[in-house]
Design a protein around this motif. Structure first.
Motif: not given
Length: 376
Positions: A305-320
């Motif tokens: 869950x922690x790694x999934x949250x980091x990925x989804x949040x980063x992408x939603x925040x503008x990460x490529x």
């Protein structure tokens, strides 16, 4: 902090450094003899060392409680040295097992590579010791040969059935480049990665969820892949091309299909990533990273869950794009971001973690750095 002379009685003969790594793409394909694309980190394990003529291996870690571990080289055997000291001891054992005439040494080891974060701290430790011994005893081994010694140490002495990527990355990466490595024959090419020139940054988000590749889950994945290759009549899963994937999956039991699908598609993602890097289109790596994470999450099932949250949040925040890096089951996520957005993306991930009740992730910026080397 005690100096080397205070701990070991004499000054060191030299100091060597070996870096941690992040893998841009190609996770879990190296033990299937596939393709990987890692970069070395600026963070390193450093080994101060002096040769000893009494056959004793004397080990000290600046991260520990000051304890010095001492063992006779002639007595080294798998399982005989555990904990952090098992990794340097394993390298000396592997050198002896390979027929190299090596004896004792005094080693003081320091590191700024985060442990348990999927950044290959263990391989960095092994490679620093291997390089030190190579010089202390005039072995004349090449960087790939030392990487193989370090892999053998981790496989047979420590008991982790890792592939060759981590050790090859630590030994062979070059500054400003990713290492495009064929894990079967160790053919390699340095692929330029100029993040700053492209206005990009590569964030490493350590979720602080510790993983232990010796706990059996990693070995079970490898065994599943090897079983699938055997059922398909292949030397390794890298020999299965994407065009043959549907028919191959139809021949396998349900539990093996996702593993095979991940390996085949991940090898394709490595090839696609190299094409974009060669064209200088670094931002195009983003969707490849995110697709790789989805495969690691859904097919390989090494996320959490922690790694999934980091990925989804980063992408939603503008990460490529973003994905887990390392063996999985926790560890770190990498996120490709515009350099001007690095702080805001990291802040968004930290906020999401706080709201979810998770520990605040540690953040660093990955810059493609130099591989193992003598520094003094």
């Amino acid at each position: 902090m005690n100096t080397f002379a205070q701990i070991h009685g004499r000054a060191p003969e030299g100091e060597w450094a070996a870096p941690g790594r992040v893998n841009l793409i190609g996770e879990h394909t190296d033990y299937n003899l596939g393709f990987v694309l890692p970069i070395a980190l600026p963070q390193t394990v450093r080994a101060q060392a002096r040769r000893r003529d009494d056959g004793l291996l004397r080990l000290h870690s600046t991260r520990g409680d000051g304890t010095v571990v001492e063992v006779a080289v002639a007595d080294l055997a798998p399982g005989g040295v555990t904990g952090w000291a098992g990794y340097p001891a394993a390298v000396v054992w592997a050198l002896c097992e390979a027929g190299h005439e090596v004896g004792g040494a005094a080693l003081s080891l320091g590191s700024d590579v985060p442990t348990g974060a999927g950044l290959s701290s263990s391989a960095a430790l092994e490679c620093a010791v291997a390089l030190a011994y190579n010089d202390l005893y005039g072995l004349g081994l090449s960087a790939p040969e030392l990487a193989l010694i370090a892999q053998r140490a981790e496989n047979a002495f420590v008991g982790v059935p890792c592939g060759i990527m981590d050790q090859m990355a630590s030994m062979c990466c070059r500054a400003g480049a990713a290492l495009h490595l064929d894990s079967r024959d160790l053919a390699m090419r340095q692929v330029p990665v100029d993040l700053a020139g492209a206005g990009l940054a590569l964030l490493v988000l350590d979720t602080r969820v510790k993983h232990d590749l010796g706990d059996g889950a990693y070995a079970a994945l490898r065994a599943g892949c090897e079983r699938a290759a055997g059922l398909l009549g292949l030397p390794a899963l890298r020999d299965l091309g994407p065009a043959d994937l549907p028919s191959a999956l139809a021949q396998l039991p349900d539990e093996l299909r996702p593993l095979v699908r991940h390996v085949v598609t991940e090898n394709e993602r490595v090839a696609e990533a190299v094409t974009h890097l060669d064209a200088g289109d670094l931002a195009a790596l983003g969707p490849i990273l995110t697709a790789g994470h989805a495969s690691l999450r859904d097919d390989y099932r090494v996320s959490c869950p922690e790694t999934d949250l980091a990925v989804s949040t980063a992408v939603a925040a503008g990460a490529h794009g973003a994905r887990i890096t390392g063996g999985g089951f926790g560890g770190s996520v990498i996120a490709l971001v515009n350099a001007t957005a690095a702080e805001s993306v990291a802040a968004e991930v930290a906020t999401a973690f706080r709201e979810a009740g998770y520990a605040t992730p540690r953040t660093l910026t990955a810059v493609p750095a130099e591989g193992a080397r003598r520094i003094a």
